[in-house]
Design an enzyme around this catalytic site. Structure first.
Site, short mmCIF file in Angstrom:
data_model
loop_
_atom_site.label_atom_id
_atom_site.label_comp_id
_atom_site.label_asym_id
_atom_site.label_seq_id
_atom_site.Cartn_x
_atom_site.Cartn_y
_atom_site.Cartn_z
N ASP A 1 0.86 -1.18 0.00
CA ASP A 1 0.00 0.00 0.00
C ASP A 1 0.90 1.23 0.00
O ASP A 1 1.65 1.46 0.95
CB ASP A 1 -0.87 -0.04 1.28
CG ASP A 1 -2.15 0.76 1.16
OD1 ASP A 1 -2.10 1.83 0.55
OD2 ASP A 1 -3.18 0.30 1.69
N HIS A 56 -11.13 -1.67 4.84
CA HIS A 56 -10.84 -1.17 6.18
C HIS A 56 -11.47 0.20 6.45
O HIS A 56 -11.26 0.76 7.52
CB HIS A 56 -9.32 -1.09 6.36
CG HIS A 56 -8.69 -0.10 5.42
ND1 HIS A 56 -8.67 -0.28 4.06
CD2 HIS A 56 -8.11 1.09 5.64
CE1 HIS A 56 -8.11 0.76 3.49
NE2 HIS A 56 -7.75 1.61 4.43
C1 GLC Z 1 -7.47 6.15 2.31
C2 GLC Z 1 -7.33 4.98 3.25
C3 GLC Z 1 -7.80 5.38 4.61
C4 GLC Z 1 -6.91 6.50 5.09
C5 GLC Z 1 -6.88 7.66 4.10
C6 GLC Z 1 -5.76 8.59 4.38
O1 GLC Z 1 -8.78 6.53 2.12
O2 GLC Z 1 -8.04 3.87 2.73
O3 GLC Z 1 -7.79 4.32 5.51
O4 GLC Z 1 -7.37 6.96 6.33
O5 GLC Z 1 -6.69 7.21 2.79
O6 GLC Z 1 -4.53 8.00 4.08
#
Ligand code: GLC
Length: 526
Positions: free
Chosen positions: A95, A322
């Protein structure tokens, strides 16, 4: 290509398996559960961030892009994970969080140290308005303004999320090069691809204009929605950046670039992120997450999406992650099997969120124990609820960590029924349905590569055909709690290959006149 026929499984590293008894999942724990994932039959794992982080947003605030967070293990552990996964034919997707770093990243520490530091321009700094207030009206997703004042240099820095997540300045070529080198670092190491966080939002308006009000916003909705985010993200020029990202992946043939783009995009907007086959391989399609659990609505969406992508554009589907409520909590336990069959039989690459194969549900967390930065600021939007520990067996803490340890988030109270060990023993369980679906999908080109045609069906049912050469499979999904009589006149009989009602598998049925049971979903060979 593996990411076209394969199935992705998302692991939230803190919550999968704890090997050292600190109540937090880790890489050795994940390695110890790879046999399970191989047994289940998935093809790739996407890990939410594994990098060093002060955990303001549980890893989405990165302080070093080329190392492993100490609670999760070491680079050596990661290399072992790569070898162990690859030896089981499982690909690894990391990620990447390129939009922002942690406030504790050395780049930001340098940037904030003085106005003439060479890294000053790596982030977005602006003077206060004459009255000392933030430079414009932009709001952060997690609540409050998208600007935080920094005493050291008397300017504000920008953050679309938590104040601990300062936005990088993607108009600075050095930032771009540094991040592209991060991608190369991991792909060279043997990683098979990246899921890229909020990739469509990296560019901001060059004039930093105020966002206009959103006429559709209602009091009680998250405040961030009160403005249309037309200037604070996704500025013109974004697609050019997507092409530059893609060129880095093209240096490593066979790797995949999955992009987290906005929720609620139209098919046309999603299609644009494939570019001319020179942008993202898989811009995440979150369409199903925003729909009511209704056969007609889902059919209309899938028909439009499936037909609207360019010929080279591989579709993809998501039913949970998530950031979103669990399937069982959203649609009810009676429909989790229907959701499984839908996700794993549509045309495109599915992503399964860990624990969905068991029917894990959201766990309510008392307000004073919320950890999620979004949940703390927005009542009703606590993402901790869908991030609770994986349920492995009937021992205390569900086998996630030692029995006498307090896990970082509470284990669901029904873990003695909803867990891997119990469901593995039961051929009629949801887990075994997922496993049969994954195995069947793998050996059936109609499902993993065939075309999609939807058919007319009784209200509450969604029926489609998947076809590859002369192989045809019918998928029948009953979204309701009543049985329905179906008459599929084009065919005489069919063989039930998969059903949420396990005992029906292997039966031959008269397709001109048969009954789909309440909450049933089937794959039928015709
Ligand atoms: C994306 C992620 C999330 C995170 C946000 C900031 O939406 O999936 O979990 O809080 O980015 O990085």
């Amino acid at each position: 290509m593996w990411w076209k026929t394969g199935v992705v499984y998302q692991i939230y590293p803190r919550s999968f398996m704890d090997s050292n008894g600190d109540g937090i999942g880790d890489i050795p724990g994940i390695i110890s559960r790879l046999d399970y994932l191989q047994w289940l039959g998935i093809d790739a794992i996407w890990f939410s961030p594994l990098f060093p982080s002060p955990m303001a947003d549980f890893g989405y605030d990165v302080m070093d892009y080329t190392d492993i967070h100490h609670e999760y293990g070491s680079l050596a552990d990661f290399d072992k994970l790569l070898i162990e996964a690859h030896s089981r034919n499982i690909k690894i997707i990391l990620d990447l969080v390129p939009n922002h770093t942690s406030i504790e990243h050395p780049w930001f520490q340098e940037s904030r140290s003085s106005r003439d530091n060479p890294k000053r321009d790596w982030y977005i700094w602006k003077d206060p308005k004459p009255d000392g207030s933030p430079p414009n009206n932009w709001l952060a997703y997690f609540g409050g303004p998208a600007w935080t004042f920094d005493e050291t240099t008397g300017q504000y820095y920008m953050h679309n999320f938590d104040p601990g997540q300062p936005e990088l300045n993607w108009r600075n070529p050095e930032v771009k090069q540094a991040m592209f080198d991060v991608i190369r670092f991991w792909l060279r190491r043997g990683v098979d691809g990246f899921r890229i966080d909020v990739i469509d939002r990296i560019l901001k308006d060059t004039q930093f204009r105020d966002n206009p009000p959103n006429p559709d916003w209602k009091p009680g909705d998250p405040l961030v929605g009160s403005l249309l985010r037309v200037y604070s993200e996704a500025a013109p020029g974004t697609h050019d950046y997507m092409r530059q990202f893609r060129r880095v992946f093209d240096e490593f043939p066979g790797t995949v670039a999955i992009g987290e783009v906005q929720y609620g995009l139209t098919t046309q907007q999603l299609a644009a992120f494939y570019g001319d086959d020179d942008e993202l391989h898989l811009p995440f399609n979150f369409g199903l997450l925003g729909l009511p659990w209704d056969a007609a609505a889902i059919r209309a969406f899938v028909d439009d999406y499936d037909a609207g992508l360019p010929a080279f554009g591989q579709p993809n589907y998501v039913l949970g992650n998530h950031d979103s409520p669990r399937i069982a909590s959203k649609y009810g336990m009676a429909q989790v099997g229907v959701a499984a069959v839908l996700l794993l039989t549509l045309r495109g690459t599915p992503t399964i969120y860990y624990g969905e194969e068991l029917g894990m549900h959201n766990v309510t967390i008392p307000a004073d124990q919320i950890l999620d930065p979004q949940g703390k600021n927005q009542a009703g939007f606590n993402r901790d609820e869908c991030r609770t520990p994986m349920q492995w067996d009937t021992t205390p803490n569900a086998g996630f960590t030692c029995p006498d340890v307090v896990p970082w988030l509470p284990v669901a109270s029904d873990y003695e029924q909803i867990n891997v060990a119990v469901q593995q023993q039961n051929p009629a369980s949801l887990l075994n349905l997922y496993r049969r679906l994954l195995a069947y999908r793998k050996r059936t080109p109609a499902l993993n590569a065939g075309r999609y045609y939807s058919l007319d069906a009784p209200e509450g049912c969604f029926v489609y055909l998947r076809q590859f050469n002369d192989q045809q499979r019918l998928v029948v999904l009953n979204f309701t709690t009543e049985a329905h009589t179906l008459s599929l006149d084009e065919w005489e009989s069919g063989l039930i290959a998969i059903s949420t009602d396990y005992h029906r598998e292997g039966q031959t049925i008269d397709l001109k006149n048969w009954v789909v049971r309440a909450n049933e979903a089937l794959v039928i060979e015709v």
